[in-house]
Scaffold this motif. Sequence first.
Motif, PDB file in Angstrom:
ATOM      1  N   HIS A  87       0.856  -1.319  -0.063  1.00 38.35           N
ATOM      2  CA  HIS A  87       0.135   0.144  -0.071  1.00 38.35           C
ATOM      3  C   HIS A  87       0.747   1.287   0.053  1.00 38.35           C
ATOM      4  N   HIS A  88       0.621   2.152  -0.879  1.00 44.89           N
ATOM      5  CA  HIS A  88       1.290   3.549  -1.113  1.00 44.89           C
ATOM      6  C   HIS A  88       0.378   4.678  -0.815  1.00 44.89           C
ATOM      7  N   TYR A  89       0.762   5.462   0.211  1.00 45.80           N
ATOM      8  CA  TYR A  89       0.034   6.412   0.647  1.00 45.80           C
ATOM      9  C   TYR A  89      -0.274   7.708  -0.539  1.00 45.80           C
ATOM     10  N   GLY A  90      -1.526   8.271  -0.516  1.00 41.34           N
ATOM     11  CA  GLY A  90      -1.276   9.292  -1.377  1.00 41.34           C
ATOM     12  C   GLY A  90      -2.066  10.553  -0.961  1.00 41.34           C
ATOM     13  N   GLU A  91      -3.124  10.830  -0.179  1.00 38.24           N
ATOM     14  CA  GLU A  91      -3.516  11.834   0.111  1.00 38.24           C
ATOM     15  C   GLU A  91      -4.603  11.432   1.251  1.00 38.24           C
ATOM     16  N   TYR A  92      -4.858  12.499   2.399  1.00 39.22           N
ATOM     17  CA  TYR A  92      -6.119  12.422   3.113  1.00 39.22           C
ATOM     18  C   TYR A  92      -7.031  13.357   3.190  1.00 39.22           C
ATOM     19  N   ASP A  93      -8.245  13.312   2.913  1.00 38.32           N
ATOM     20  CA  ASP A  93      -9.373  14.236   3.011  1.00 38.32           C
ATOM     21  C   ASP A  93      -9.898  14.131   4.166  1.00 38.32           C
ATOM     22  N   ALA A  94      -9.619  15.199   5.228  1.00 42.46           N
ATOM     23  CA  ALA A  94     -10.237  15.101   6.559  1.00 42.46           C
ATOM     24  C   ALA A  94     -11.888  15.246   6.661  1.00 42.46           C
ATOM     25  N   GLY A  95     -12.447  16.039   5.594  1.00 44.76           N
ATOM     26  CA  GLY A  95     -13.750  16.323   5.370  1.00 44.76           C
ATOM     27  C   GLY A  95     -14.455  15.204   5.034  1.00 44.76           C
ATOM     28  N   LYS A  96     -13.899  14.486   4.134  1.00 40.46           N
ATOM     29  CA  LYS A  96     -14.672  13.123   3.828  1.00 40.46           C
ATOM     30  C   LYS A  96     -14.173  11.756   4.576  1.00 40.46           C
ATOM     31  N   ASP A  97     -13.402  12.088   5.558  1.00 40.83           N
ATOM     32  CA  ASP A  97     -12.405  10.868   6.240  1.00 40.83           C
ATOM     33  C   ASP A  97     -12.255   9.794   5.199  1.00 40.83           C
ATOM     34  N   LEU A 113      -5.320   2.412  -8.397  1.00 44.33           N
ATOM     35  CA  LEU A 113      -5.627   3.491  -7.721  1.00 44.33           C
ATOM     36  C   LEU A 113      -6.941   3.286  -6.596  1.00 44.33           C
ATOM     37  N   CYS A 114      -6.875   3.603  -5.437  1.00 42.23           N
ATOM     38  CA  CYS A 114      -7.938   3.212  -4.482  1.00 42.23           C
ATOM     39  C   CYS A 114      -8.418   4.380  -3.687  1.00 42.23           C
ATOM     40  N   SER A 115      -9.638   4.342  -3.169  1.00 41.04           N
ATOM     41  CA  SER A 115     -10.101   5.224  -2.078  1.00 41.04           C
ATOM     42  C   SER A 115     -10.417   4.260  -0.991  1.00 41.04           C
ATOM     43  N   ILE A 116      -9.879   4.795   0.210  1.00 40.90           N
ATOM     44  CA  ILE A 116     -10.090   3.842   1.512  1.00 40.90           C
ATOM     45  C   ILE A 116     -10.824   4.736   2.570  1.00 40.90           C
ATOM     46  N   ASP A 117     -12.040   4.343   2.988  1.00 37.86           N
ATOM     47  CA  ASP A 117     -12.664   5.171   4.022  1.00 37.86           C
ATOM     48  C   ASP A 117     -12.138   4.871   5.348  1.00 37.86           C
ATOM     49  N   GLY A 118     -12.857   5.833   6.655  1.00 43.57           N
ATOM     50  CA  GLY A 118     -12.178   5.613   7.720  1.00 43.57           C
ATOM     51  C   GLY A 118     -12.373   4.351   8.271  1.00 43.57           C
ATOM     52  N   ALA A 119     -13.385   3.369   7.950  1.00 43.68           N
ATOM     53  CA  ALA A 119     -13.597   2.229   8.196  1.00 43.68           C
ATOM     54  C   ALA A 119     -12.617   1.105   7.739  1.00 43.68           C
ATOM     55  N   GLY A 120     -11.884   1.569   6.813  1.00 42.15           N
ATOM     56  CA  GLY A 120     -10.998   0.838   5.848  1.00 42.15           C
ATOM     57  C   GLY A 120     -11.520  -0.073   4.800  1.00 42.15           C
ATOM     58  N   THR A 121     -12.673   0.378   4.531  1.00 42.12           N
ATOM     59  CA  THR A 121     -13.343  -0.052   3.147  1.00 42.12           C
ATOM     60  C   THR A 121     -12.481   0.549   1.776  1.00 42.12           C
ATOM     61  N   VAL A 122     -12.038  -0.552   0.975  1.00 42.30           N
ATOM     62  CA  VAL A 122     -11.308  -0.272  -0.140  1.00 42.30           C
ATOM     63  C   VAL A 122     -12.327  -0.173  -1.616  1.00 42.30           C
ATOM     64  N   ALA A 123     -12.181   0.741  -2.161  1.00 45.59           N
ATOM     65  CA  ALA A 123     -12.901   0.971  -3.547  1.00 45.59           C
ATOM     66  C   ALA A 123     -11.710   1.022  -4.597  1.00 45.59           C
TER      67      ALA A 123
END
Length: 563
Positions: A87-97, A113-123
């Motif tokens: 896993h390679h970090y990109g950025e974090y959007d605090a408003g959307k967690d 290329l993924c999005s990961i929400d605050g609960a760890g769900t990967v899309a």
Amino acid sequence: MNLKYHGKEQSLYFISSESGTQQLWKMEIDSREKYKLTDSDQNIKNFWIEEDHITVATDYHGNERNQFHKFDGKDMITLVDQPDCFHHYGEYDAGKDMYTAIRNHHASSSFELCSIDGAGTVAVMGEFEAPIHFIHELSEGQLLLSMDVNNVDQMLMVFDTASGEVKELPFPQARFSSFKFVRDTCLCLSDLGNGFKNIYEIDLEDGTYVKRTGFNWDIEHFKLSKDDRTAILSCNENGSSLLYTLDLTTWEVVQMPFKKNGVIHSLSIGRADDVFLIYSSVDQPHCIYRYSLDRKDFELIADNLPAEEVSWRMASYSSFDGTEIPYFIYEAESGHGAVIHIHGGPESQARPEFNALYHLLNRAGLCVAVPNIRGSMGYGRTYLEADDREKRLDAMKDVVELRQHLIDTDHADSANISVMGRSYGGLMTLLLVTHHPDLWTAAVDIVGISHLRTFLLGTPPWRRSLRAAEYGSIEGQGEFLDDISPLTRSRDITAPLMIFHSHHDSRVPYTESVQMAEALAKSGQDAAFTAYENEGHTFMHQENIDDMNRKIAEFLIGYHTKG
């Protein structure tokens, strides 16, 4: 490592191995008090300061498959736990967690290329058949990315998260890093011009660019002041770090009055007039300095125990074809001989930073010579590509010429010179003891490649295609790779050999050392093999590092004393 300033707290965060493993530490700037924050059973590999927490990356025994955690100042809550994936970090959007990240299964060439929400769900938003790197969100849903095209260069592109479309930007393939967006202007480090990384102002619409600095060396760190009017630059000049300020309105460059014979490992901007940096040199272990842009003075705020002073210098020699090869040397007076150490990469560079093993060997009376043979980073594009594919043995000849240079300059006699190296340096060590077996007193190979064909077959598929630009492909240069590879010539080794590897190496398969050790054992040759159960390509447990350094020192000193 990884010094970062926390603006709200006005404190410093960094990774330190002071406790024996890599953990996250914090320093209160005013009091100078520092303390360990984490007690992870795995090494902390990286971290990112968010608005309400710190994102922490760990891997398993150095296998580089980073997993993400949320650290709230007390506890680490696992966010992503997919141990088969990098896993390679990109950025974090605090408003959307919400995180933007890149994922790659260890057995796959696909990068997601993924999005990961605050609960760890990967899309998964998109898939790419080569390593990609997140740079910046240009506008809602428009992501600036880079993609590796070989072992050195990238191409730039924009990914549309809504449509999944990719737009390649019309820039030449080059090295790109440290993107900054200042007053509607995009600045970055690149070697678009003369092969050295400088600051470029680039237009992401039409692909035009203007070079804003003119160094004939690589800029390594590029940070903006709080008002975005000044940049702090660290330039790698023949291995040493020199500091500069850059006026972003006039583009005037002014050198800062700092030490000139060491390496700046990390750089962070604090309050408006403060620059913090981690620095080390040949005889100065890693320490933290604060520089005041206002007062123009430096202050040491955290250090290690001092090391004994050594006699060392930067130098160069002329190789077989007239190419000038830079190196630095720890000089000794006792006459026990010399050890040549070859760095990894090969697209890397030996630099005058603190190295405990070099100190140990030098204190025992050995001269230690550390070259940047052709193919090393930091000396321009032509030098970088001078060892590619069928030119591999030219780099080997550079080391043979250094050996003769040490003899000619009375640093060692012809019967008292050893060779060692890590990773690519391990390959080079094995090449030298197989192609020139009579030249070496002893040799040490650390996580090295023993056969280029089996290395390419055993490394992950995406890495194989990128490394082929450097080593050659099995399809195009297979016969050459078979012919030169050390395992093919293992019976020619006459020098005593010590081999080190690790079970979780994701770059050079552990089997590379196993097959060499087994071949030598089968033919009754002199070789010792140490394998660490809890390390990857880079050793991180201090007890293992100390164990390896002790074994190497005893091994080499023993043979040179006999000599």
